[in-house]
Enzyme design. Sequence first.
Site, PDB file in Angstrom:
ATOM      1  N   HIS A 267      -6.507   3.983   3.758  1.00 58.91           N
ATOM      2  CA  HIS A 267      -5.704   5.202   4.002  1.00 58.91           C
ATOM      3  C   HIS A 267      -4.503   4.670   4.785  1.00 58.91           C
ATOM      4  O   HIS A 267      -3.583   3.999   4.323  1.00 58.91           O
ATOM      5  CB  HIS A 267      -6.614   6.156   5.012  1.00 58.91           C
ATOM      6  CG  HIS A 267      -5.814   7.358   5.272  1.00 58.91           C
ATOM      7  ND1 HIS A 267      -4.640   7.718   4.365  1.00 58.91           N
ATOM      8  CD2 HIS A 267      -6.169   8.414   6.000  1.00 58.91           C
ATOM      9  CE1 HIS A 267      -4.212   8.950   4.794  1.00 58.91           C
ATOM     10  NE2 HIS A 267      -5.215   9.564   5.703  1.00 58.91           N
ATOM     11  N   HIS A 308      -1.743   5.006  -6.633  1.00 57.06           N
ATOM     12  CA  HIS A 308      -2.023   5.868  -5.624  1.00 57.06           C
ATOM     13  C   HIS A 308      -3.171   6.974  -6.301  1.00 57.06           C
ATOM     14  O   HIS A 308      -2.964   7.225  -7.348  1.00 57.06           O
ATOM     15  CB  HIS A 308      -0.703   6.752  -5.222  1.00 57.06           C
ATOM     16  CG  HIS A 308      -1.053   7.398  -3.801  1.00 57.06           C
ATOM     17  ND1 HIS A 308      -1.578   8.707  -3.719  1.00 57.06           N
ATOM     18  CD2 HIS A 308      -0.572   7.150  -2.690  1.00 57.06           C
ATOM     19  CE1 HIS A 308      -1.510   9.251  -2.397  1.00 57.06           C
ATOM     20  NE2 HIS A 308      -0.972   8.096  -1.866  1.00 57.06           N
ATOM     21  N   ASP A 366       3.581   2.299   0.594  1.00 55.73           N
ATOM     22  CA  ASP A 366       2.925   1.214   1.521  1.00 55.73           C
ATOM     23  C   ASP A 366       3.524  -0.268   1.235  1.00 55.73           C
ATOM     24  O   ASP A 366       3.410  -1.009   1.908  1.00 55.73           O
ATOM     25  CB  ASP A 366       1.436   1.258   1.485  1.00 55.73           C
ATOM     26  CG  ASP A 366       0.771   2.436   1.950  1.00 55.73           C
ATOM     27  OD1 ASP A 366       1.337   2.977   3.055  1.00 55.73           O
ATOM     28  OD2 ASP A 366       0.161   2.985   1.382  1.00 55.73           O
TER      29      ASP A 366
END
Length: 431
Positions: A267, A308, A366
């Site tokens: 996460h 994702h 990310d």
Amino acid sequence: MADKKFELTNLATGKKSLAEVKSGTLGPDVLNIASLAKDHGMFTFDPGFMATASCESKITFIDGDEGVLLHRGIPIEQLAEKSNFLEVAYLLINGELPTGEQLGEFTHAIQYHTMINESLLRFFNGFQHNAHPMAMLSGVVASMAAFYHDSMDIHNPRHREIFAHRIIAKIPTIAAAAYKHALGQPFMYPRNDLDYCSNLLHMFFSVPCEQYSVDPVQAQALDLLFILHADHEQNASTSTVRLAGSTGANPYAAISSGISALWGPAHGGANEAVLAMLEQIGTVENVPKYLAKAKDKNDNFRLMGFGHRVYKNFDPRATIIRAMCHKVLAKLGKSDNPLFELALKLEEIALKDEYFVERKLYPNVDFYSGIIYSAIGIPQSMFTVMFAIARTVGWVAHWQEMIADPTMKISRPRQLYTGPAKREYVEIEQR
């Protein structure tokens, strides 16, 4: 579509029941199966909640197939271009963009709640110098419940507003204190004359013995990252905050539970994992070798920052953050940063590779955020803490929405029990 229903039939007994279809403003309809246990004596089974709507919300909408992210109906691209983090915070919490006067009052309330109680600050002396910053953050935020219990009636709208101002204002101060504790440097008090992100940089990097000037590009980069991380619908940490908050727990404890959930590498720790992966790959020449490893089901190597769980298309935040990554590195004289060059090459090759294209494994937010944090000077151990600062806004918005809902119920998932059937206790001599 209020009159649209599904008929559920038990093929073994022939018993039937009707399930109502509920429609939202956007996105797939959902099937209300609340009567399933009553009608058929059965529960649904959906590990990981892959196809289950856990709540009704007006805050954020994601269309993973189309790569769409809306906050209160406004595309993330427009907010990233035209807004700032505190304006987005106001939007998420209150439902509408603020007027100039409203934004000024909200910003003032945040700026003047940034200090934390000195007793709370001394909590850091109890942590080892090498304690993980997320452990300190979750612990200290939970402890805030002991300092603000007297003005925390969760059913009082004004108390909920005060809580929102306090936690959004103070979490950067707590995060900076955790960072300074790890370094062994003196804590730096917040400055009310600085904007949200400039103040954070001041508390992170200034020291009492010399003058520190905030780099406006770094502050702008942080502001953008915080906008992109502010909320992401019913993710693991947000669902955790809702789950804990549904018990009526003190909201600081609920936010602390969200911080703990965010800590996981699957996460909030994903951007830290991206940087570790790039360091493991090492050079551009090694990219084909590691892409082959990523495609090998028997190899433990994973390509972090690609794909994702929600987005089956390009993460809309990744395009925005990629441009900012270029800007930050150019300003800081690190445009030849080997990790950034490696990231670009990895992206270029992966997006042409049939394996990744077929599976729509595109770069996500990310992939670049860790490089920006690293360029600014924030260590990897603090990456998830930065994520938590931004996501606190989303957690607050969802907590407030849930508490204000008159139909709120305590969350209580069911299970499929596969343990032993009822059996008798056996005395130790007979075992």
